[in-house]
Enzyme design. Structure first.
Site, PDB file in Angstrom:
ATOM      1  N   HIS A 109       4.842   5.685   2.244  1.00 45.43           N
ATOM      2  CA  HIS A 109       4.761   4.360   1.922  1.00 45.43           C
ATOM      3  C   HIS A 109       4.326   4.481   0.466  1.00 45.43           C
ATOM      4  O   HIS A 109       3.363   5.298  -0.073  1.00 45.43           O
ATOM      5  CB  HIS A 109       3.824   3.555   2.805  1.00 45.43           C
ATOM      6  CG  HIS A 109       2.339   3.710   2.643  1.00 45.43           C
ATOM      7  ND1 HIS A 109       1.446   3.207   1.786  1.00 45.43           N
ATOM      8  CD2 HIS A 109       1.413   4.619   3.150  1.00 45.43           C
ATOM      9  CE1 HIS A 109       0.556   3.511   1.877  1.00 45.43           C
ATOM     10  NE2 HIS A 109       0.431   4.513   2.551  1.00 45.43           N
ATOM     11  N   CYS A 110       4.471   3.251   0.012  1.00 42.59           N
ATOM     12  CA  CYS A 110       3.699   3.174  -1.416  1.00 42.59           C
ATOM     13  C   CYS A 110       2.929   1.524  -1.427  1.00 42.59           C
ATOM     14  O   CYS A 110       2.516   1.216   0.119  1.00 42.59           O
ATOM     15  CB  CYS A 110       4.432   3.234  -2.667  1.00 42.59           C
ATOM     16  SG  CYS A 110       5.966   2.298  -2.530  1.00 42.59           S
ATOM     17  N   PHE A 111       3.076   0.826  -2.405  1.00 43.64           N
ATOM     18  CA  PHE A 111       2.525  -0.726  -2.096  1.00 43.64           C
ATOM     19  C   PHE A 111       3.428  -1.691  -1.512  1.00 43.64           C
ATOM     20  O   PHE A 111       3.199  -2.040  -0.619  1.00 43.64           O
ATOM     21  CB  PHE A 111       1.828  -1.148  -3.645  1.00 43.64           C
ATOM     22  CG  PHE A 111       0.995  -2.284  -3.078  1.00 43.64           C
ATOM     23  CD1 PHE A 111      -0.139  -2.208  -2.831  1.00 43.64           C
ATOM     24  CD2 PHE A 111       1.819  -3.770  -3.082  1.00 43.64           C
ATOM     25  CE1 PHE A 111      -0.945  -3.248  -2.606  1.00 43.64           C
ATOM     26  CE2 PHE A 111       1.038  -4.830  -2.729  1.00 43.64           C
ATOM     27  CZ  PHE A 111      -0.295  -4.556  -2.313  1.00 43.64           C
ATOM     28  N   SER A 140       7.920   5.434  -3.034  1.00 47.36           N
ATOM     29  CA  SER A 140       8.097   5.951  -1.610  1.00 47.36           C
ATOM     30  C   SER A 140       9.486   6.012  -1.236  1.00 47.36           C
ATOM     31  O   SER A 140       9.919   6.996  -0.525  1.00 47.36           O
ATOM     32  CB  SER A 140       7.297   5.266  -0.472  1.00 47.36           C
ATOM     33  OG  SER A 140       7.941   3.966  -0.701  1.00 47.36           O
TER      34      SER A 140
END
Length: 198
Positions: A134-136, A142
């Site tokens: 994940h990222c934001f 991601s």
């Protein structure tokens, strides 16, 4: 981080994204932009808190999905790969974390982390678990890592890997710099295939 990773607390929205903001002084502009970011963060947590299954043992999602401990446990997620500069592990006692501290900008070198991220994903799977990348927002950083993983592990082309990810997570859209890095990976894989075919 760029505005591509919508809702990022540290991203700065461009003035053009808020019509009429030009007429306010800098302090008011910053306050309005901060409020917009808070609203976007709240929306992300409300609307995108379940990860997308990419393949057996591999999930992709947002920071909200990474915070959803009950869902992650029900999906047998044991490892979390965070691809963001400002996000801390939400549940450090419950999951094995790897954090790649990068921003979502076209000039960020994400390619230098491809191999270690692939190894982290493989290790989670080898141990019988699953991994969330994940990222934001689960849109650019991601996604780039997951696409690189699919290319390296399954010999997919960039187009095939990206199409597969988009079919599972429609918001997927790596920034132009990350696309160039994935194109470089694809070229290096083609050269390697040609070398070993002799």
């Amino acid at each position: 981080m760029s505005s591509r990773d919508r809702g990022s607390p540290s991203s700065s929205s461009s003035s053009s994204s808020l019509p009429g903001i030009e007429k306010y002084n800098e302090k008011v502009k910053n306050q309005i932009q901060a409020l917009v970011r808070v609203i976007k963060v709240a929306r992300t947590y409300r609307d995108d808190n379940v990860p997308s299954l990419i393949e057996q043992g591999l999930y992709l999602g947002s920071v909200a999905a990474a915070s959803n401990k009950n869902v992650l446990k029900s999906y047998n997620v044991t490892h979390i790969l965070t691809v963001a500069s400002s996000l801390r592990p939400a549940h450090p006692d419950d999951f094995v974390y790897k954090v790649v501290r990068v921003v979502d900008k076209e000039d960020t070198n994400l390619e230098m982390y491809f191999d270690e991220c692939v190894d982290f994903i493989d290790e989670a799977k080898r141990q019988g678990g699953s991994v969330l990348v994940h990222c934001f927002v689960g849109k650019s950083r991601s996604v780039t890592i997951v696409v690189a993983y699919l290319m390296k592990k399954h010999g997919m082309t960039l187009a095939q890997a990206l199409q597969h990810v988009k079919s599972k997570r429609p918001v997927a859209s790596p920034n132009a710099g990350f696309i160039r890095q994935l194109q470089d990976l694809e070229k290096s894989m083609q050269v390697s295939d040609q070398f070993f075919s002799f």
